[in-house]
Design a protein around this motif. Sequence first.
Motif, PDB file in Angstrom:
ATOM      1  N   ASN A 102       0.856  -1.187   0.000  1.00 48.58           N
ATOM      2  CA  ASN A 102       0.000   0.000   0.000  1.00 48.58           C
ATOM      3  C   ASN A 102       0.895   1.241   0.000  1.00 48.58           C
ATOM      4  N   HIS A 103       0.633   2.152  -0.914  1.00 52.32           N
ATOM      5  CA  HIS A 103       1.494   3.322  -1.103  1.00 52.32           C
ATOM      6  C   HIS A 103       1.580   4.210   0.153  1.00 52.32           C
ATOM      7  N   LEU A 104       0.459   4.355   0.849  1.00 47.44           N
ATOM      8  CA  LEU A 104       0.448   5.240   2.021  1.00 47.44           C
ATOM      9  C   LEU A 104       1.225   4.612   3.176  1.00 47.44           C
ATOM     10  N   ALA A 106       3.621   2.652   2.767  1.00 46.48           N
ATOM     11  CA  ALA A 106       5.032   2.763   2.368  1.00 46.48           C
ATOM     12  C   ALA A 106       5.618   4.116   2.766  1.00 46.48           C
ATOM     13  N   HIS A 107       4.840   5.191   2.630  1.00 47.32           N
ATOM     14  CA  HIS A 107       5.341   6.517   3.042  1.00 47.32           C
ATOM     15  C   HIS A 107       5.716   6.497   4.536  1.00 47.32           C
ATOM     16  N   VAL A 108       4.873   5.880   5.343  1.00 44.77           N
ATOM     17  CA  VAL A 108       5.150   5.791   6.788  1.00 44.77           C
ATOM     18  C   VAL A 108       6.402   4.937   7.021  1.00 44.77           C
ATOM     19  N   ALA A 159      -3.031  18.464   1.859  1.00 44.24           N
ATOM     20  CA  ALA A 159      -2.187  19.639   2.120  1.00 44.24           C
ATOM     21  C   ALA A 159      -1.321  19.971   0.897  1.00 44.24           C
ATOM     22  N   GLY A 160      -0.763  18.940   0.258  1.00 47.44           N
ATOM     23  CA  GLY A 160       0.095  19.163  -0.924  1.00 47.44           C
ATOM     24  C   GLY A 160      -0.686  19.798  -2.059  1.00 47.44           C
ATOM     25  N   GLU A 161      -1.937  19.358  -2.177  1.00 46.97           N
ATOM     26  CA  GLU A 161      -2.786  19.908  -3.231  1.00 46.97           C
ATOM     27  C   GLU A 161      -3.059  21.388  -2.954  1.00 46.97           C
ATOM     28  N   ALA A 162      -3.260  21.736  -1.687  1.00 43.53           N
ATOM     29  CA  ALA A 162      -3.493  23.146  -1.326  1.00 43.53           C
ATOM     30  C   ALA A 162      -2.272  23.984  -1.701  1.00 43.53           C
ATOM     31  N   PHE A 163      -1.069  23.460  -1.411  1.00 42.67           N
ATOM     32  CA  PHE A 163       0.165  24.157  -1.816  1.00 42.67           C
ATOM     33  C   PHE A 163       0.188  24.332  -3.341  1.00 42.67           C
ATOM     34  N   ASP A 164      -0.056  23.214  -4.048  1.00 48.99           N
ATOM     35  CA  ASP A 164       0.083  23.222  -5.518  1.00 48.99           C
ATOM     36  C   ASP A 164      -0.954  24.106  -6.202  1.00 48.99           C
ATOM     37  N   LYS A 165      -2.215  24.019  -5.756  1.00 54.45           N
ATOM     38  CA  LYS A 165      -3.277  24.781  -6.426  1.00 54.45           C
ATOM     39  C   LYS A 165      -3.120  26.280  -6.157  1.00 54.45           C
ATOM     40  N   TYR A 174       4.624  24.056 -11.578  1.00 56.49           N
ATOM     41  CA  TYR A 174       4.213  22.804 -10.937  1.00 56.49           C
ATOM     42  C   TYR A 174       5.413  21.881 -10.726  1.00 56.49           C
ATOM     43  N   PRO A 175       5.533  21.157  -9.603  1.00 55.65           N
ATOM     44  CA  PRO A 175       4.668  21.284  -8.426  1.00 55.65           C
ATOM     45  C   PRO A 175       4.998  22.556  -7.652  1.00 55.65           C
ATOM     46  N   GLY A 176       3.978  23.215  -7.156  1.00 52.73           N
ATOM     47  CA  GLY A 176       4.169  24.524  -6.541  1.00 52.73           C
ATOM     48  C   GLY A 176       4.667  24.488  -5.103  1.00 52.73           C
ATOM     49  N   GLY A 177       4.468  23.353  -4.413  1.00 52.91           N
ATOM     50  CA  GLY A 177       4.852  23.275  -2.999  1.00 52.91           C
ATOM     51  C   GLY A 177       6.274  23.751  -2.724  1.00 52.91           C
ATOM     52  N   PRO A 178       7.279  23.188  -3.424  1.00 49.03           N
ATOM     53  CA  PRO A 178       8.665  23.609  -3.169  1.00 49.03           C
ATOM     54  C   PRO A 178       8.908  25.087  -3.488  1.00 49.03           C
ATOM     55  N   VAL A 179       8.183  25.632  -4.477  1.00 49.39           N
ATOM     56  CA  VAL A 179       8.363  27.051  -4.855  1.00 49.39           C
ATOM     57  C   VAL A 179       7.802  27.949  -3.749  1.00 49.39           C
ATOM     58  N   PHE A 297      13.668  10.638   0.915  1.00 50.35           N
ATOM     59  CA  PHE A 297      12.597   9.674   1.193  1.00 50.35           C
ATOM     60  C   PHE A 297      11.249  10.349   1.443  1.00 50.35           C
ATOM     61  N   THR A 298      11.167  11.664   1.219  1.00 54.75           N
ATOM     62  CA  THR A 298       9.885  12.346   1.459  1.00 54.75           C
ATOM     63  C   THR A 298       8.931  12.127   0.283  1.00 54.75           C
ATOM     64  N   THR A 299       9.420  12.345  -0.937  1.00 53.51           N
ATOM     65  CA  THR A 299       8.537  12.158  -2.105  1.00 53.51           C
ATOM     66  C   THR A 299       8.580  10.689  -2.546  1.00 53.51           C
ATOM     67  N   ASP A 300       7.773  10.377  -3.566  1.00 53.55           N
ATOM     68  CA  ASP A 300       7.616   8.980  -3.965  1.00 53.55           C
ATOM     69  C   ASP A 300       8.953   8.338  -4.342  1.00 53.55           C
ATOM     70  N   ASN A 301       9.205   7.165  -3.783  1.00 55.92           N
ATOM     71  CA  ASN A 301      10.458   6.445  -4.060  1.00 55.92           C
ATOM     72  C   ASN A 301      10.234   4.960  -3.815  1.00 55.92           C
TER      73      ASN A 301
HETATM   74  O1  KG4 Z   1       4.438  12.224  -1.593  1.00 56.14           O
HETATM   75  P1  KG4 Z   1       4.464  12.924  -2.898  1.00 56.14           P
HETATM   76  O2  KG4 Z   1       5.717  12.883  -3.712  1.00 56.14           O
HETATM   77  O3  KG4 Z   1       3.345  12.412  -3.875  1.00 56.14           O
HETATM   78  C1  KG4 Z   1       2.143  11.868  -3.487  1.00 56.14           C
HETATM   79  O4  KG4 Z   1       2.120  10.653  -3.221  1.00 56.14           O
HETATM   80  O5  KG4 Z   1       1.186  12.672  -3.439  1.00 56.14           O
HETATM   81  O6  KG4 Z   1       4.046  14.442  -2.585  1.00 56.14           O
HETATM   82  C2  KG4 Z   1       4.014  15.417  -3.567  1.00 56.14           C
HETATM   83  C3  KG4 Z   1       3.527  16.698  -2.923  1.00 56.14           C
HETATM   84  C4  KG4 Z   1       3.241  17.806  -3.919  1.00 56.14           C
HETATM   85  O7  KG4 Z   1       1.980  18.361  -3.623  1.00 56.14           O
HETATM   86  C5  KG4 Z   1       4.362  18.818  -3.662  1.00 56.14           C
HETATM   87  O8  KG4 Z   1       4.022  20.148  -3.950  1.00 56.14           O
HETATM   88  C6  KG4 Z   1       4.581  18.630  -2.190  1.00 56.14           C
HETATM   89  O9  KG4 Z   1       4.503  17.227  -2.015  1.00 56.14           O
HETATM   90  N1  KG4 Z   1       5.884  19.161  -1.740  1.00 56.14           N
HETATM   91  C7  KG4 Z   1       6.002  20.243  -0.956  1.00 56.14           C
HETATM   92  C8  KG4 Z   1       7.410  20.464  -0.775  1.00 56.14           C
HETATM   93  N2  KG4 Z   1       8.071  19.495  -1.464  1.00 56.14           N
HETATM   94  C9  KG4 Z   1       7.119  18.710  -2.045  1.00 56.14           C
HETATM   95  N3  KG4 Z   1       5.083  21.031  -0.391  1.00 56.14           N
HETATM   96  C10 KG4 Z   1       5.526  22.068   0.358  1.00 56.14           C
HETATM   97  N4  KG4 Z   1       6.833  22.348   0.568  1.00 56.14           N
HETATM   98  C11 KG4 Z   1       7.790  21.580   0.022  1.00 56.14           C
HETATM   99  N5  KG4 Z   1       9.086  21.867   0.247  1.00 56.14           N
END
Ligand code: KG4
Length: 312
Positions: A102-104, A106-108, A159-165, A174-179, A297-301
């Motif tokens: 399960n992907h979620l 796996a994140h944990v 939360a990530g979607e809120a950052f991105d949108k 895109y993706p906007g979160g890091p920006v 290890f924060t984003t998908d891997n």
């Molecule tokens: O876990 P992930 O790689 O993919 C999913 O399984 O969803 O998360 C991607 C999300 C995106 O919304 C991206 O903008 C956000 O993580 N993200 C961040 C940052 N780095 C990645 N959001 C805020 N600040 C960051 N530094």
Amino acid sequence: ESSCDDTSAAVIRDGVMLSNVIASQAVHEAFGGVVPELASRAHQQNIIPVVSEALKRAGIDKSELSALAFTRGPGLMGSLLVGTSFAKGFVTALDIPLIDVNHLQAHVMAHFIKESDDDHNQPSFPFICLLVSGGNSQIIRVNSYKDMEVIGQTIDDAAGEAFDKCAKVMDLGYPGGPVVDRFAKERNPKAFTLNKPHIPEYNYSFSGLKTSFLYLLRDRIKEDPDFIEKNKQDLCASLQFTIVDILMDKLRKAVKDTGITEVAVAGGVSANSGVRSAFEDHARRYGWKIHLPKFSFTTDNAAMVAITGYYK
Ligand code: KG4
């Protein structure tokens, strides 16, 4: 791992990571979000080179593999199909077991990836994990490697979607979160007041925040067409501050009610500097024992999928 827009393969031996190769897909940038059909096609192109590279960097031959773990879901249907079909063909040819992950979860489990034999920084059970990614926002009570209880989750957006949108309406790419994270640094987080939800229990909601951000821009642009450009940093700082505040409010409640003070964070948004400093602040103020994942290890891997398969 092929659940969204990263094709990744990893090799682990006895819980220790030997390689973790990730191919990201730049093709989506022009569209301001992941286009599912393009993601599936890019996975198809990437999957064989990525797996070959992971084996090469690990210094092993595929005949030495004893099992294969793959992401079964949740994720984009076409993307998952590519990974699943590849995994099934691969294990059939090698006559080894196939383990679905399960992907979620796996994140944990990313917190249990060891990079060497003497890496002993893993959380102990039970712990609370805030899982914040592009598609999910959950508070999980982790009782063991396999027993995870979701005690709170978003009722609408992640939360990530809120950052991105919100980044998208400011035209930040895109993706906007890091920006947003980059612009938010050292600016005024209280410059603009945004809506915070009132949701029961440990659940989250981010749709109202998105709307209030959109309305703020709409109203201010009427007065000054260059409003976004002039206030980009303060807008990002205020947005980040509000998202982190919403996340930490519920997390604090969960920690208080369960009495579990060992707290981890996982998922793409755990790379955010505001989230990280809020965790450090809570560790100081409330005595939490915190676990922040390594950035890789924060984003998908795939290493997180491999470690989950290993314990399974
Ligand atoms: O876990 P992930 O790689 O993919 C999913 O399984 O969803 O998360 C991607 C999300 C995106 O919304 C991206 O903008 C956000 O993580 N993200 C961040 C940052 N780095 C990645 N959001 C805020 N600040 C960051 N530094």
